[in-house]
Design an enzyme around this catalytic site. Structure first.
Site, PDB file in Angstrom:
ATOM      1  N   PHE A   1      43.810  27.185 -76.892  1.00 19.42           N
ATOM      2  CA  PHE A   1      42.603  27.107 -76.055  1.00 19.42           C
ATOM      3  C   PHE A   1      42.650  28.249 -75.059  1.00 19.42           C
ATOM      4  CE2 PHE A   1      39.806  25.840 -72.645  1.00 19.42           C
ATOM      5  CZ  PHE A   1      38.679  25.440 -73.355  1.00 19.42           C
TER       6      PHE A   1
ATOM      7  N   ASP B   1      48.921  33.699 -72.272  1.00 20.85           N
ATOM      8  CA  ASP B   1      47.964  32.926 -71.482  1.00 20.85           C
ATOM      9  C   ASP B   1      48.771  31.873 -70.735  1.00 20.85           C
ATOM     10  OD1 ASP B   1      46.231  30.953 -70.606  1.00 20.85           O
ATOM     11  OD2 ASP B   1      44.870  31.134 -72.311  1.00 20.85           O
TER      12      ASP B   1
ATOM     13  N   LYS C   1      43.672  28.244 -63.025  1.00 24.65           N
ATOM     14  CA  LYS C   1      43.974  26.858 -62.666  1.00 24.65           C
ATOM     15  C   LYS C   1      44.646  26.684 -61.304  1.00 24.65           C
ATOM     16  CE  LYS C   1      43.763  24.601 -67.159  1.00 24.65           C
ATOM     17  NZ  LYS C   1      42.583  23.763 -66.969  1.00 24.65           N
TER      18      LYS C   1
END
Ligand SMILES: Cc1ncc(COP(=O)(O)O)c(C=O)c1O
Length: 395
Positions: free
Chosen positions: A135, A220, A249
């Protein structure tokens, strides 16, 4: 459905299957709904509220910056941006930083950087190899990078330049590498895909393959970075150094931020080749500096490692009691419990009714990502509630 939920159904695009709960306040690892009912929050804004809700160092840094300077544009130098960039470089293996506003945007920046590198050093190579079940975000290019049909199929035709291969399989990366490849982009641990930890030799093998072919390794670390897995960055646990990482995040403790970090040799953007209006603005960077500084000064990564081990052990204890629990996996405070049947939704609902918020990462798995500052007694409380919820499942 309450008043607010009815209004949401009327006015908001129905993109998210929401949990019927309207949250109005948060403090530490707890949130409160509009009726004053409290919940232990093991979702933490999808792994964002790293220091918990409304931590004073974040509130103070943001309030102070809001009174001082909110936004200038990146034509000008601003001090919070430079301080946060310096701190990130000092505590990572990377040399340069670019700030943006979200994870998808950070990954877009990382891929654009790899394409610029391809133009400069690899005869215009532009393809990026990514993993299935990954993702990387919701922009069109990141949907193409995300190796999951459910995200791609509604938006075809997709942007070109991405090859999705099996995760944790170095041979698949080797087979996909060609003259057009400029980079491999992977999550250090797949988060949304179900908390999939690769074998210890996978990332080192990918690193060696990238070196052999002169291509870049992009990690990532949007979900795994900033202490979530028990080290500041997850790459540290695999003994490798990536050329580029993306962050978002937890970096600003709840404020929208993203970052691309690169080694000097890969940081090939020239003036005008990339940019952003809001990215790196003084307020989010002040929050980011406060969060990162707090993590470093209080050795939060150590407590994540310790609390994470304790939490994983308690989850495994529960797994021993309930034969439909097939696996507990993860690192630090990024953990998942897998079942042999599709009960994640009903277990989530039972937890919710008892005052615990958890995430259904798959129909057969729950994910736990509490604030990094969660205490053992709060873990015990969560385990007690989860145990009650699991006991309601008919085996
Ligand atoms: C590994 C990873 N990359 C990228 C993203 C996208 O981040 P954002 O939702 O901030 O665009 C996410 C979000 O969950 C993620 O977990």
């Amino acid at each position: 459905m309450n008043h607010w939920q009815e209004l949401e159904h009327k006015y908001y695009m129905q993109t998210t299957e929401r949990i019927p709960l309207t949250l109005v306040r948060g403090q530490g690892a707890r949130v409160w709904d509009e009726h004053g009912r409290q919940y232990l929050d093991f979702v933490a804004g999808w792994g964002v509220d790293s220091l918990g809700h409304c931590h004073p160092v974040v509130v103070d840094a943001v309030s102070e910056q809001m009174r001082t300077l909110i936004q200038t544009s990146n034509q000008f130098y601003t001090i919070p941006q430079i301080r946060l960039a310096e701190l990130l470089v000092q505590h990572s293996c990377l040399d340069r930083v670019f700030f943006c506003n979200s994870g998808a945007e950070a990954n877009e920046g990382a891929v654009k950087l790899a394409r610029r590198y391809g133009k400069h050093h690899l005869n215009g190579a532009y393809e990026v190899i990514t993993a299935k079940v990954s993702f990387h975000g919701r922009t069109l290019a990141m949907v193409a990078a995300t190796g999951q049909n459910k995200y791609q199929e509604p938006y075809t035709p997709l942007p070109v330049g991405f090859i999705n291969v099996e995760y944790n399989d170095i041979e698949a990366i080797k087979a996909a590498t060609g003259g057009s490849t400029c980079a491999v982009m992977l999550e250090a641990i797949q988060g949304e895909g179900g908390v999939n930890v690769p074998d210890a030799d996978y990332l080192p093998a990918v690193r060696a393959w990238c070196d052999r072919n002169g291509i870049l390794l992009i990690l990532d670390e949007i979900q795994t970075g900033l202490g979530r897995t028990g080290t500041l960055f997850a790459y540290e646990q695999f003994g490798i150094e990536p050329d580029i990482i993306s962050l978002a995040k937890g970096l600003a403790g709840g404020l929208p931020i993203g970052a691309v970090l690169a080694k000097e040799r890969a940081a090939v953007f020239k003036a005008g080749e990339h940019g952003t209006t809001f990215g790196g603005n003084p307020v989010t960077c002040a929050a980011g500096y406060a969060v990162l500084n707090f993590i470093l000064e209080n050795d939060v990564t150590h407590s994540v490692m310790e609390t994470g081990k304790y939490f994983a052990e308690r989850l495994r204890d529960l797994g021993q009691k309930f034969n439909f629990v097939t696996e507990v996996r993860g690192r630090g405070l990024l953990l998942a419990m897998e079942f042999d049947r599709e009960i994640a939704r009903s277990v989530l609902t039972s937890c919710l009714e008892r005052g615990l918020l958890v995430n259904k990462v798959k129909p057969v798995a729950l994910r736990f990502m509490p604030p990094l500052i969660v205490r053992r007694d709060e873990v015990d409380e969560a385990i007690a509630i989860l145990g009650q919820a699991l006991s309601l499942v008919e085996s």
